[in-house]
Design a protein around this motif. Sequence first.
Motif, PDB file in Angstrom:
ATOM      1  N   LEU A  16     -25.285  54.475 -12.473  1.00 38.70           N
ATOM      2  CA  LEU A  16     -24.764  55.145 -11.281  1.00 38.70           C
ATOM      3  C   LEU A  16     -24.558  56.650 -11.462  1.00 38.70           C
ATOM      4  CD1 LEU A  16     -22.100  52.571  -9.976  1.00 38.70           C
ATOM      5  CD2 LEU A  16     -24.583  52.565  -9.691  1.00 38.70           C
ATOM      6  N   LEU A  17     -25.091  57.214 -12.528  1.00 38.12           N
ATOM      7  CA  LEU A  17     -24.967  58.659 -12.711  1.00 38.12           C
ATOM      8  C   LEU A  17     -25.680  59.422 -11.591  1.00 38.12           C
ATOM      9  CD1 LEU A  17     -25.454  59.072 -16.589  1.00 38.12           C
ATOM     10  CD2 LEU A  17     -23.346  59.309 -15.262  1.00 38.12           C
ATOM     11  N   CYS A  18     -26.732  58.842 -11.048  1.00 34.09           N
ATOM     12  CA  CYS A  18     -27.440  59.489  -9.936  1.00 34.09           C
ATOM     13  C   CYS A  18     -26.536  59.618  -8.723  1.00 34.09           C
ATOM     14  CB  CYS A  18     -28.705  58.721  -9.587  1.00 34.09           C
ATOM     15  SG  CYS A  18     -28.445  56.977  -9.186  1.00 34.09           S
ATOM     16  N   GLU A  19     -25.715  58.586  -8.479  1.00 32.27           N
ATOM     17  CA  GLU A  19     -24.788  58.636  -7.353  1.00 32.27           C
ATOM     18  C   GLU A  19     -23.772  59.763  -7.546  1.00 32.27           C
ATOM     19  OE1 GLU A  19     -24.727  53.823  -6.327  1.00 32.27           O
ATOM     20  OE2 GLU A  19     -22.860  54.941  -6.569  1.00 32.27           O
ATOM     21  N   GLY A  20     -23.209  59.851  -8.742  1.00 34.00           N
ATOM     22  CA  GLY A  20     -22.222  60.884  -9.025  1.00 34.00           C
ATOM     23  C   GLY A  20     -22.804  62.279  -8.944  1.00 34.00           C
ATOM     24  N   ALA A  21     -24.024  62.444  -9.468  1.00 37.61           N
ATOM     25  CA  ALA A  21     -24.674  63.756  -9.448  1.00 37.61           C
ATOM     26  C   ALA A  21     -24.998  64.178  -8.018  1.00 37.61           C
ATOM     27  CB  ALA A  21     -25.948  63.723 -10.284  1.00 37.61           C
ATOM     28  N   LEU A  28     -19.487  66.081  -2.143  1.00 37.72           N
ATOM     29  CA  LEU A  28     -18.954  64.845  -1.587  1.00 37.72           C
ATOM     30  C   LEU A  28     -17.975  64.192  -2.559  1.00 37.72           C
ATOM     31  CD1 LEU A  28     -22.349  63.362  -0.320  1.00 37.72           C
ATOM     32  CD2 LEU A  28     -20.651  64.604   1.041  1.00 37.72           C
ATOM     33  N   PRO A  29     -17.027  63.426  -2.060  1.00 36.63           N
ATOM     34  CA  PRO A  29     -16.097  62.726  -2.948  1.00 36.63           C
ATOM     35  C   PRO A  29     -16.811  61.591  -3.676  1.00 36.63           C
ATOM     36  CG  PRO A  29     -15.780  61.994  -0.690  1.00 36.63           C
ATOM     37  CD  PRO A  29     -16.749  63.147  -0.631  1.00 36.63           C
ATOM     38  N   TYR A  30     -16.381  61.295  -4.896  1.00 34.99           N
ATOM     39  CA  TYR A  30     -16.960  60.172  -5.627  1.00 34.99           C
ATOM     40  C   TYR A  30     -15.929  59.623  -6.600  1.00 34.99           C
ATOM     41  CZ  TYR A  30     -20.432  57.184  -7.831  1.00 34.99           C
ATOM     42  OH  TYR A  30     -21.132  56.078  -8.295  1.00 34.99           O
ATOM     43  N   ASP A  31     -15.503  58.411  -6.336  1.00 34.74           N
ATOM     44  CA  ASP A  31     -14.565  57.716  -7.203  1.00 34.74           C
ATOM     45  C   ASP A  31     -14.981  56.252  -7.260  1.00 34.74           C
ATOM     46  OD1 ASP A  31     -13.829  56.691  -4.724  1.00 34.74           O
ATOM     47  OD2 ASP A  31     -12.043  57.947  -4.551  1.00 34.74           O
ATOM     48  N   LEU A  37     -19.250  51.054  -3.210  1.00 36.00           N
ATOM     49  CA  LEU A  37     -19.835  50.959  -1.874  1.00 36.00           C
ATOM     50  C   LEU A  37     -21.358  50.896  -1.970  1.00 36.00           C
ATOM     51  CD1 LEU A  37     -18.958  51.003   1.125  1.00 36.00           C
ATOM     52  CD2 LEU A  37     -19.348  53.479   1.079  1.00 36.00           C
ATOM     53  N   LYS A  38     -21.927  49.799  -1.535  1.00 37.76           N
ATOM     54  CA  LYS A  38     -23.367  49.600  -1.650  1.00 37.76           C
ATOM     55  C   LYS A  38     -24.067  49.827  -0.305  1.00 37.76           C
ATOM     56  CE  LYS A  38     -23.156  48.709  -5.978  1.00 37.76           C
ATOM     57  NZ  LYS A  38     -23.638  49.744  -6.936  1.00 37.76           N
ATOM     58  N   LYS A  39     -23.922  51.027   0.211  1.00 37.13           N
ATOM     59  CA  LYS A  39     -24.634  51.418   1.421  1.00 37.13           C
ATOM     60  C   LYS A  39     -24.571  52.932   1.553  1.00 37.13           C
ATOM     61  CE  LYS A  39     -20.697  50.922   4.602  1.00 37.13           C
ATOM     62  NZ  LYS A  39     -20.231  50.285   5.865  1.00 37.13           N
ATOM     63  N   GLN A  40     -25.479  53.489   2.353  1.00 40.71           N
ATOM     64  CA  GLN A  40     -25.474  54.917   2.618  1.00 40.71           C
ATOM     65  C   GLN A  40     -24.488  55.213   3.743  1.00 40.71           C
ATOM     66  OE1 GLN A  40     -29.801  54.585   3.016  1.00 40.71           O
ATOM     67  NE2 GLN A  40     -29.976  56.522   1.937  1.00 40.71           N
ATOM     68  N   PHE A  45     -24.983  59.604  -0.024  1.00 42.03           N
ATOM     69  CA  PHE A  45     -26.374  59.756   0.376  1.00 42.03           C
ATOM     70  C   PHE A  45     -27.321  58.817  -0.356  1.00 42.03           C
ATOM     71  CE2 PHE A  45     -25.552  64.531   1.442  1.00 42.03           C
ATOM     72  CZ  PHE A  45     -24.718  64.141   2.462  1.00 42.03           C
ATOM     73  N   THR A  46     -26.894  58.309  -1.502  1.00 42.91           N
ATOM     74  CA  THR A  46     -27.739  57.392  -2.265  1.00 42.91           C
ATOM     75  C   THR A  46     -26.869  56.340  -2.929  1.00 42.91           C
ATOM     76  OG1 THR A  46     -29.464  57.217  -3.976  1.00 42.91           O
ATOM     77  CG2 THR A  46     -27.686  58.764  -4.401  1.00 42.91           C
ATOM     78  N   TYR A  47     -27.436  55.172  -3.148  1.00 42.39           N
ATOM     79  CA  TYR A  47     -26.719  54.145  -3.891  1.00 42.39           C
ATOM     80  C   TYR A  47     -27.713  53.277  -4.652  1.00 42.39           C
ATOM     81  CZ  TYR A  47     -27.941  50.526  -0.424  1.00 42.39           C
ATOM     82  OH  TYR A  47     -28.612  49.648   0.386  1.00 42.39           O
ATOM     83  N   VAL A  48     -27.215  52.592  -5.663  1.00 41.88           N
ATOM     84  CA  VAL A  48     -28.046  51.703  -6.471  1.00 41.88           C
ATOM     85  C   VAL A  48     -27.706  50.264  -6.098  1.00 41.88           C
ATOM     86  CG1 VAL A  48     -28.664  50.961  -8.795  1.00 41.88           C
ATOM     87  CG2 VAL A  48     -28.134  53.374  -8.355  1.00 41.88           C
ATOM     88  N   ALA A  49     -28.675  49.578  -5.504  1.00 44.03           N
ATOM     89  CA  ALA A  49     -28.495  48.175  -5.143  1.00 44.03           C
ATOM     90  C   ALA A  49     -28.755  47.302  -6.361  1.00 44.03           C
ATOM     91  CB  ALA A  49     -29.457  47.796  -4.018  1.00 44.03           C
ATOM     92  N   VAL A  50     -28.072  46.171  -6.416  1.00 40.82           N
ATOM     93  CA  VAL A  50     -28.211  45.250  -7.543  1.00 40.82           C
ATOM     94  C   VAL A  50     -28.746  43.917  -7.054  1.00 40.82           C
ATOM     95  CG1 VAL A  50     -27.059  44.163  -9.505  1.00 40.82           C
ATOM     96  CG2 VAL A  50     -26.228  46.360  -8.643  1.00 40.82           C
TER      97      VAL A  50
END
Length: 250
Positions: A16-21, A28-31, A37-40, A45-50
Motif C-alpha cells: 500500500l505504499l502507492c496509496e500513501g505516496a 490528501l489525508p492517509y491513515d 477503504l477499498k474504493k476510489q 485516488f487509488t487503492y489496491v484490491a485484494v
Amino acid sequence: MSKGILYDATLCIGCLLCEGACAEQNGLPYDKQHADLKKQTATKFTYVAVHADEKYMRRLCMHCADPTCVSVCPVKALEKSKDGPVVYDASKCMGCRYCMVACPWGVPKYEWSKAVPTVKKCTMCVDRLAAGKQTACSEVCPTGATITGERDELLFEAQKRIRENPTQYVNHIYGEKEAGGTSTLMLSSVPFEQFGLRTFGPESLPKITGKALSHVPEVVTVGWALLGGVYWITNRRDDVTDSEKKDQEK
C-alpha cells in the motif's frame, strides 16, 4: 511520445505504499481508515484490491487515449494532455458531473461535503512527468510492480513478460485496446473481470456515443447543458450562503 503506467499485479506485495505516496503527492489525508477503504473517493485516488487467494490489483484512473469524460465535458474542464494524463481544471468546471456518469470505470469523484466542490481523480502526477520524474506511486514501489515510461515501451515490456512467462500471466494486457486504449496498462495472473474491471471492445467510447448523439438535435444537447449550468450555479450559490451562515453562527 505519450507516457503511461504499467502495473504488474504478479509483482505486487500489497504494501500500500502507492496509496500513501499518491495521498502525499496530492495533499490528501492517509491513515489506517483510508488504508482500509477499498474504493476510489474524492480523497483516495487509488487503492489496491485484494483477491480471495491474496492476489492484488490496483485501481486508478485509466487515462484513456480518447476519454469519454473529456468528450462529455461542456466547458473543457477535462482534457487529454499530449504527455498522456487526463487533466482537470477546477476553475473551468461548472459542476455538471457528466464526467462521473460517462466514465466507464467510474473514476471521477465529487466533493459532496464541500460548499464549493470540485471533481477529484488520479492526475498521473502530471507535474512530475513534466519534470522528467516518475509518478509518485512508481517511485515508491519497492518491487517494481508499478513503473512509468513511454507507453509504447511499456507495451513492449508487457508483451515480453507474457511471452517469457506464459503460465504466470493472463494472456491479456488490460488497457492496450480497451475502449480505444489507455495510458494505464495492467498485467495479472487472475482474470481482470474477477477484480471488477469491465471488458470493452477496441473502439473508443466517444466514437460510439458520438454516432448516437449525431442523431439528436443540437438544440436538445445544448439545452440540457445550459439547464445543468443554471442548476449548478443556483445550488452552488445556496451552498455557499449556507456555509457562510454556519460560520457566522459559530
